[in-house]
Design an enzyme around this catalytic site. Structure first.
Site, PDB file in Angstrom:
ATOM      1  N   GLU A 101       3.196  29.908  50.443  1.00 11.51           N
ATOM      2  CA  GLU A 101       1.982  30.551  50.954  1.00 11.51           C
ATOM      3  C   GLU A 101       1.813  31.985  50.444  1.00 11.51           C
ATOM      4  OE1 GLU A 101      -0.387  29.191  52.694  1.00 11.51           O
ATOM      5  OE2 GLU A 101       0.533  27.287  53.264  1.00 11.51           O
ATOM      6  N   GLU A 157      -4.753  36.461  52.301  1.00 15.92           N
ATOM      7  CA  GLU A 157      -5.306  35.390  51.477  1.00 15.92           C
ATOM      8  C   GLU A 157      -6.246  35.960  50.416  1.00 15.92           C
ATOM      9  OE1 GLU A 157      -8.274  31.505  52.042  1.00 15.92           O
ATOM     10  OE2 GLU A 157      -7.592  32.670  53.774  1.00 15.92           O
ATOM     11  N   ASN A 185      -6.247  30.413  66.443  1.00 16.19           N
ATOM     12  CA  ASN A 185      -4.846  30.755  66.204  1.00 16.19           C
ATOM     13  C   ASN A 185      -4.591  32.239  66.428  1.00 16.19           C
ATOM     14  OD1 ASN A 185      -3.529  28.287  65.571  1.00 16.19           O
ATOM     15  ND2 ASN A 185      -4.546  28.266  63.583  1.00 16.19           N
TER      16      ASN A 185
END
Length: 271
Positions: A134, A143, A180
C-alpha cells in the site's frame, strides 16, 4: 483499501450490534458494565468466555493472548529492511518508524498474539506485506491523487462527511472512507471526520489507524490464509482476476517476509 467488501463487513458488524442492542464500534456502549469480571467483551458487543470473545475479537475484560513479544519479531533489521527500500526522497522515510509501530500496539494487545508463535509470525508477515504494497515500502503517506476522489458514503449518516475534508487513503494501510475515519477516530481518539489529515500528520495515529483496521476487518480471517486477507483489504478491486499483478505482488511480499521470519506461508495465498 476495499470498498464493497468493507461495506459488507461493516454491515455484518452492524447486524451483530443490532442483535445485541448495541452501536457498532462502541465497546463501552455495547458491553458497559454488563459483563462479569470473568467475561470478555467482544467487538460485536457480546459478553462471554469463549475464544470468540476473549481471543482476536476481544475488546475488554480478561482478553487472552499468547504472550509473544512483537518487538522480538519486528526487529530493527526487519523494519528498516522495508523502510530502506524507499528512496531517500520519499516522504514516508521520515514519518514511519518501528518505535511508533510498537507504541501503537499498546492499544491493541491482541494484534498478532493469537494462536501459536508461528501464527504470530505469519500474521506479522501478512500485515507488513499489505503495508509494503500500500505504501511502496513506507514511501507514501497519502494516496496518490486521492484528494480528487470521492470517498464519502452519504448513506452512512452516522458518519456525516465534512464537505471540506477528503477521506482518501492515508497511513500504513491507506485508510479510506468516511465511515472508517469516523469509527477509527472514535475508537482510537482523534477527530476522524473533521480532521482526517491527522492520519497523515501523526505517525502514532497513522499506525493505530492501520492496526485498528486490521483488527476489525482482517485479523479474523488470518486462519483462512493470506488470500483471505487480500480480499478483506482490497478484494473488490483486485481479487477474482481483476488485478492479478497486484495480488501477486502482495503474495510475493508475504512469502518474502515469511521467509525472513522463519515461518511457512501456509494456507491459500491467492484470492
Amino acid at each position: 483499501m476495499a470498498t464493497l467488501t468493507m461495506k459488507k463487513t461493516l454491515i455484518a458488524i452492524m447486524i451483530a450490534g443490532i442483535l445485541a442492542g448495541a452501536v457498532p464500534g462502541k465497546v463501552e456502549a455495547q458491553c458497559g458494565n454488563s459483563c462479569s469480571p470473568t467475561e470478555c467483551c467482544s467487538r460485536f458487543g457480546f459478553c462471554g468466555t469463549s475464544a470468540d470473545h476473549c481471543g482476536v475479537n476481544c475488546r475488554g475484560g480478561p482478553c487472552v493472548n499468547n504472550g509473544v513479544n512483537i518487538a522480538d519479531i519486528v526487529t530493527p533489521e526487519f523494519f528498516n529492511g522495508i523502510l530502506n527500500q524507499a528512496a531517500g526522497t520519499c516522504v514516508g522515510r521520515n514519518f514511519y518508524s518501528r518505535q511508533k509501530f510498537l507504541d501503537a500496539l499498546n492499544s491493541f494487545t491482541q494484534f498478532a498474539r493469537i494462536g501459536s508463535v508461528e501464527d504470530s509470525r505469519r500474521e506479522i508477515a501478512a500485515f507488513f506485506a499489505h503495508v509494503s504494497h500500500e505504501t511502496g515500502s513506507f514511501c507514501f503517506i497519502e494516496e496518490d491523487g486521492g484528494a480528487s476522489k470521492d470517498y464519502c458514503d452519504e448513506k452512512r449518516t452516522e458518519y456525516p462527511c465534512n464537505p471540506s475534508k477528503g477521506y482518501y487513503g492515508r497511513g500504513p494501510l491507506q485508510l479510506t472512507w468516511n465511515y472508517n475515519y469516523g469509527q477509527a477516530g472514535s475508537d482510537i481518539g482523534f477527530d476522524g471526520l473533521n480532521a482526517p489529515e491527522t492520519v497523515a500528520n501523526d505517525p502514532l495515529i497513522a499506525f493505530k489507524a492501520a492496526v485498528w483496521y486490521w483488527m476489525n476487518n482482517v485479523a479474523g480471517v488470518m486462519n483462512q490464509g493470506f488470500g483471505a486477507t487480500i480480499r478483506a483489504i482490497n478484494g473488490d478491486l483486485e481479487c477474482d482476476g481483476k488485478e492479478p499483478e497486484k495480488v501477486q505482488n502482495r503474495i510475493n511480499l508475504f512469502n518474502n517476509f515469511c521467509s525472513q521470519l522463519g515461518v511457512a506461508p501456509g494456507g491459500n495465498l491467492s484470492c
